[in-house]
Design an enzyme around this catalytic site. Structure first.
Site, PDB file in Angstrom:
ATOM      1  N   GLY A  55       3.113  49.315  47.506  1.00 43.10           N
ATOM      2  CA  GLY A  55       2.250  48.190  47.172  1.00 43.10           C
ATOM      3  C   GLY A  55       0.771  48.497  47.290  1.00 43.10           C
ATOM      4  N   GLN A  56       0.406  49.634  47.846  1.00 39.37           N
ATOM      5  CA  GLN A  56      -1.016  49.953  48.052  1.00 39.37           C
ATOM      6  C   GLN A  56      -1.754  50.136  46.735  1.00 39.37           C
ATOM      7  OE1 GLN A  56      -1.636  53.131  50.857  1.00 39.37           O
ATOM      8  NE2 GLN A  56      -3.841  52.758  50.999  1.00 39.37           N
ATOM      9  N   ASP A  60       8.501  46.243  44.201  1.00 38.32           N
ATOM     10  CA  ASP A  60       8.981  45.504  43.034  1.00 38.32           C
ATOM     11  C   ASP A  60       9.408  46.549  42.022  1.00 38.32           C
ATOM     12  OD1 ASP A  60       9.493  43.845  40.887  1.00 38.32           O
ATOM     13  OD2 ASP A  60       7.659  42.672  41.090  1.00 38.32           O
ATOM     14  N   MET A  61      10.712  46.707  41.842  1.00 41.77           N
ATOM     15  CA  MET A  61      11.206  47.800  41.015  1.00 41.77           C
ATOM     16  C   MET A  61      12.385  47.373  40.167  1.00 41.77           C
ATOM     17  SD  MET A  61      13.436  50.048  43.754  1.00 41.77           S
ATOM     18  CE  MET A  61      14.840  50.315  42.674  1.00 41.77           C
ATOM     19  N   ALA A  62      12.426  47.907  38.958  1.00 39.68           N
ATOM     20  CA  ALA A  62      13.619  47.780  38.136  1.00 39.68           C
ATOM     21  C   ALA A  62      14.634  48.814  38.608  1.00 39.68           C
ATOM     22  CB  ALA A  62      13.273  48.013  36.672  1.00 39.68           C
ATOM     23  N   LYS A  89      23.594  55.845  41.557  1.00 42.96           N
ATOM     24  CA  LYS A  89      22.941  55.017  42.570  1.00 42.96           C
ATOM     25  C   LYS A  89      22.251  53.814  41.929  1.00 42.96           C
ATOM     26  CE  LYS A  89      22.274  58.882  45.771  1.00 42.96           C
ATOM     27  NZ  LYS A  89      21.307  59.708  46.538  1.00 42.96           N
ATOM     28  N   HIS A 146      13.348  33.144  32.181  1.00 40.35           N
ATOM     29  CA  HIS A 146      12.722  34.341  32.741  1.00 40.35           C
ATOM     30  C   HIS A 146      11.658  33.959  33.768  1.00 40.35           C
ATOM     31  CE1 HIS A 146      10.059  38.010  32.423  1.00 40.35           C
ATOM     32  NE2 HIS A 146      11.235  38.560  32.585  1.00 40.35           N
ATOM     33  N   SER A 195      18.635  40.233  34.179  1.00 36.51           N
ATOM     34  CA  SER A 195      17.825  40.419  32.972  1.00 36.51           C
ATOM     35  C   SER A 195      18.744  40.855  31.828  1.00 36.51           C
ATOM     36  CB  SER A 195      16.710  41.434  33.209  1.00 36.51           C
ATOM     37  OG  SER A 195      17.248  42.705  33.523  1.00 36.51           O
TER      38      SER A 195
END
Length: 349
Positions: A306-307, A174-176, A224, A116, A140
């Site tokens: 990201g902010q 950064d997303m699942a 999607k 991981h 994952s």
């Protein structure tokens, strides 16, 4: 508990080194984990250390890996992780991708046979800090139903992206590929709270609001998100000749076995396309444009991707990173692990 970034990274490094990682590998892993905590992504930070320590101690992570980078073409390569620490291997592979993209304009690097690797935006940020565009995907645990299915096949299969601006900031994603992370299910269980029916399904594939009945997570936006999870699995699994789909190893099934996970880094050099200065100026303009858009009811401001992380980082710089007391005490203790993760069923109570 509040702790400085330096102290937190030092505690994590020490614990992982005592568990068996080489000091230099423990240092990189600690930096990646602290990166997550200082952004408020605690599910990928210090709370993971005891799990890693148990896997290391039980032989499920190679503590003396023979890392090798194999250049397979003018802009392609494979980094062989040899069952080693995923944070370290992914970081070193991105180092190679950055060098290649500086010379060739683009780089595609596969990372094979790793454990991981944590919050994968760490690696795309490496690229952005080098004035490049970074894109990364990784496998994952299978815990997500494909659209229309009643049993899990894919993992949460995250996607990360980063691009530099002209003033030192960066746009990051950064997303699942799931509606919600598994950690949110566990949180709802601990609080005895219900969950939205759009998050997960029970053993019959029916949406459930009861976190105790969750058998699998749902992909974002139905077909999607399912398609995105498939894409990630192809790029980070099948493309690299690794186990794929529901054949991907479980995080907890057997901590004495190497996980053999895959990750793919894609790096693009803007200087080979529109010119670096123009690109970075336009990213800065994009940030400004987004912040200037009229907010919808209930919102005070439109944020660029990201902010929120930047806001959390600044707050933690001033007041220290927030860590759960039990995790802080574990990091300070001489305990390596409490034998709590091996063969754990993530769907069990």
């Amino acid at each position: 508990m509040r702790v400085s970034r330096e102290d937190l990274q030092g505690l994590i490094k020490t614990k992982l080194h005592k568990a068996g990682l080489k000091e230099e590998h423990a240092d990189i892993a600690a930096d990646v984990l602290t990166f997550a905590d200082e952004r408020g992504i605690h599910s990928h930070g210090a709370m993971r250390v005891e799990y890693y320590a148990e896997r290391i101690a039980k032989g499920g992570m190679n503590t003396n890996p023979d890392f090798k980078f194999e250049k397979t073409g003018p802009a392609t390569g494979v980094f062989h992780g040899d069952g080693g620490n995923g944070h370290t291997a992914a970081k070193l592979a991105m180092d190679e991708a950055i060098k290649m993209a500086k010379e060739s304009g683009v780089a595609i690097i596969g990372v094979r046979d790793i454990s991981h690797s944590g919050a994968i935006s760490y690696f795309t940020n490496q690229a952005a800090n080098a004035d490049l565009i970074g894109f990364s995907v990784c496998q994952s645990d299978p815990m997500v139903v494909p659209f229309g299915g009643a049993e899990p096949y894919y993992g949460t299969n995250p996607i990360a992206f980063a691009a530099p601006s002209s003033d030192g900031r960066m746009i990051t994603l950064d997303m699942a590929t799931t509606v919600q992370a598994w950690g949110k299910i566990l949180h709802a269980r601990s609080k005895n709270e219900s969950i939205p029916e759009t998050w997960a399904v029970d053993s019959d594939g029916q949406p459930t609001t009861d976190p105790m009945k969750v058998n699998a997570l749902l992909p974002i936006s139905g077909p999607k998100g399912y398609g995105l999870a498939m894409m990630v699995d192809v790029l980070s699994g099948i493309l690299l000749g690794l186990p794929f789909g529901n054949k991907v190893s479980s995080m907890y099934e057997d901590l004495s076995e190497y996980r053999k996970l895959g990750q793919l880094h894609i790096v693009i050099n803007p200087a080979f396309f529109t010119g670096l200065a123009d690109f970075k100026n336009n990213i800065t303009q994009t940030m400004s444009d987004l912040n200037g858009i009229k907010p919808a009811p209930g919102f005070s401001k439109v944020l660029y991707p990201g902010q929120n992380n930047d806001v959390v980082i600044e707050e933690y710089k001033e007041n220290g990173i927030e860590i759960v007391d039990d995790i802080y005490e574990y990091l300070k203790s001489d305990v390596i692990h409490n034998n709590q993760y091996d063969h754990k069923n993530p769907f069990a109570e």
